[in-house]
Design an enzyme around this catalytic site. Structure first.
Site, short mmCIF file in Angstrom:
data_model
loop_
_atom_site.label_atom_id
_atom_site.label_comp_id
_atom_site.label_asym_id
_atom_site.label_seq_id
_atom_site.Cartn_x
_atom_site.Cartn_y
_atom_site.Cartn_z
N LYS A 35 0.84 -1.20 0.00
CA LYS A 35 0.00 0.00 0.00
C LYS A 35 0.88 1.25 0.00
O LYS A 35 2.10 1.16 0.22
CB LYS A 35 -0.91 -0.02 1.23
CG LYS A 35 -0.16 0.02 2.56
CD LYS A 35 -1.08 -0.28 3.74
CE LYS A 35 -0.31 -0.25 5.05
NZ LYS A 35 -1.10 -0.76 6.18
N TYR A 242 18.73 28.92 9.88
CA TYR A 242 17.59 29.66 10.45
C TYR A 242 17.61 29.63 11.98
O TYR A 242 17.91 28.59 12.58
CB TYR A 242 16.28 29.03 9.99
CG TYR A 242 15.88 29.38 8.58
CD1 TYR A 242 15.68 30.71 8.20
CD2 TYR A 242 15.68 28.38 7.65
CE1 TYR A 242 15.29 31.02 6.91
CE2 TYR A 242 15.29 28.68 6.34
CZ TYR A 242 15.10 30.00 5.98
OH TYR A 242 14.72 30.31 4.72
C1 LIG Z 1 -0.40 -1.73 6.86
C2 LIG Z 1 -1.05 -3.02 7.21
C3 LIG Z 1 -0.30 -4.22 7.24
C4 LIG Z 1 1.21 -4.22 7.15
O1 LIG Z 1 1.71 -3.73 8.38
P1 LIG Z 1 3.25 -3.60 8.71
O2 LIG Z 1 3.26 -3.14 10.13
O3 LIG Z 1 3.78 -2.56 7.78
O4 LIG Z 1 3.87 -4.92 8.50
C5 LIG Z 1 -0.98 -5.41 7.40
N1 LIG Z 1 -2.33 -5.44 7.58
C6 LIG Z 1 -3.07 -4.30 7.59
C7 LIG Z 1 -4.54 -4.40 7.80
C8 LIG Z 1 -2.46 -3.07 7.42
O5 LIG Z 1 -3.19 -1.95 7.46
#
Ligand SMILES: *Cc1c(COP(=O)(O)O)cnc(C)c1O
Length: 345
Positions: A35, A242
């Site tokens: 994702k 800055y």
């Molecule tokens: C993002 C997500 C994962 C992966 O999680 P990680 O901590 O990056 O391994 C798996 N299942 C769901 C439902 C998620 O939202």
């Protein structure tokens, strides 16, 4: 060239998947979560490399993200969508052969009458996405009859092995799913590392593939090399950047390098614990992070190289995250669009 080079090591990502896959029994499938554009590293390229390494199940957050993954992996992989089937998604799911993880009675009621494949996402205690136990119980017979391909839930605290919520969610998931023959999945990276009780039929690691905690044995998947665009001598008492927050206590040499918070380098990391690397030699980041520039104390270098590394195996996404008060996931997904991206493997 005045833009930084982000090198993404697809072989390291594949190796991390193999290492996570080795944490579970042979009968447990290890999928890959890609994702947010593959945690900012390019979902298409990452998926293709993982598919070549043997991954056959992928997860994305929203239907639109599945399009690039389908294109990269061809037709022989399964792609699940965590958000299920939201308004307008059905044509995308169908056209690209994506499987929604239905989250609510509403999604079940609108999607189930059709014959398209689906999975179910349950809430075992995180209270984010997924059907609550009572709602699932009410629809269970109908759902089971329609033969979901996966029933999954997600752990809220798996990065803290001793957190009591892990066992509580495990028990809740058992209570909702024991006796069902549908394939089941509870664990992301953290749960994969919690051990076999948490493994069921399929694990879904994301961040560990990309070299992040809690998978501390992961190989670093990114290197960020930032070009030096100026060096200068700074006299004792002069300040840099800055707010004049850094002041030279000795005759110093500084380098100004070409990345800043507009490239996703979180401004809060400029608190004195982050270094830029000349090979294996750490040089302190000094002064405030600007939009396009940061400054480095290179006084102790014999010669200043053309570029300095902010991310490498010695200083990972989790080091930067700790310095900025965030998590490695946010360092990855913030990595900027301006970088020259080079893919290895
Ligand atoms: C993002 C997500 C994962 C992966 O999680 P990680 O901590 O990056 O391994 C798996 N299942 C769901 C439902 C998620 O939202």
């Amino acid at each position: 060239m005045a833009v930084a080079t982000l090198t993404i090591d697809l072989n390291a990502i594949a190796d991390n998947w193999r290492a996570l896959d080795a944490k579970s029994a042979a009968k447990v499938e290890t999928a890959a979560v890609v994702k947010a554009d593959g945690y900012g590293l390019d979902a298409g390229r990452v998926s293709k490399a993982l598919h070549q390494a043997g991954v056959r199940t992928f997860f994305v957050a929203v239907a639109e993200e599945g399009i690039a993954v389908r294109k990269a992996v061809g037709q022989d992989a399964v792609i699940y969508v965590f958000s299920g089937c939201c308004d307008g998604d059905a044509p995308i799911l169908k056209a690209h052969n994506l499987i929604p993880l239905l989250n609510s009675p509403e999604q079940v009621n609108t999607y189930l009458p059709g014959s398209a494949p689906f999975g179910i996402q349950l809430d075992s205690g995180m209270n984010r996405l997924g059907m609550e136990p009572a709602a699932f119980a009410a629809l269970k017979d109908r759902i089971v009859k329609a033969t979901p391909s996966l029933i999954m839930s997600h752990l809220a605290c798996a990065d803290e092995p001793d957190h009591p919520q892990n066992a509580a969610q495990l028990a809740a998931f058992h209570a909702m799913t024991d006796g069902l023959t549908t394939r089941k999945s509870l664990s992301a990276t953290g749960g994969t590392l919690l051990g076999a009780d948490y493994h069921f039929d399929l694990n879904r690691p994301g961040v560990g593939l990309y070299g992040g905690a809690p998978f501390t044995q992961a190989k670093a998947a990114v290197r960020l090399s930032i070009p030096v665009i100026q060096t200068r001598a700074v006299a004792v008492g002069e300040t840099v950047g800055y707010g004049a927050k850094w002041q030279a206590k000795r005759p110093s040499k500084t380098a100004t390098i070409a990345s800043g918070y507009a490239d996703g380098l979180i401004r809060a990391m400029g608190n004195g614990t982050v270094h830029l690397y000349a090979g294996d030699t750490p040089c302190p980041l000094i002064g405030r992070v600007s939009m396009d520039l940061i400054t480095v104390d290179v006084t102790d270098l014999d010669s200043v190289p053309d570029s300095l590394d902010l991310l490498n195996p010695l200083q990972t996404i989790d080091h930067l995250a700790d310095a900025a008060g965030t998590i490695g996931y946010e360092i990855l997904t913030s990595l900027g669009a301006r970088y020259n991206r080079v893919y290895k493997g």
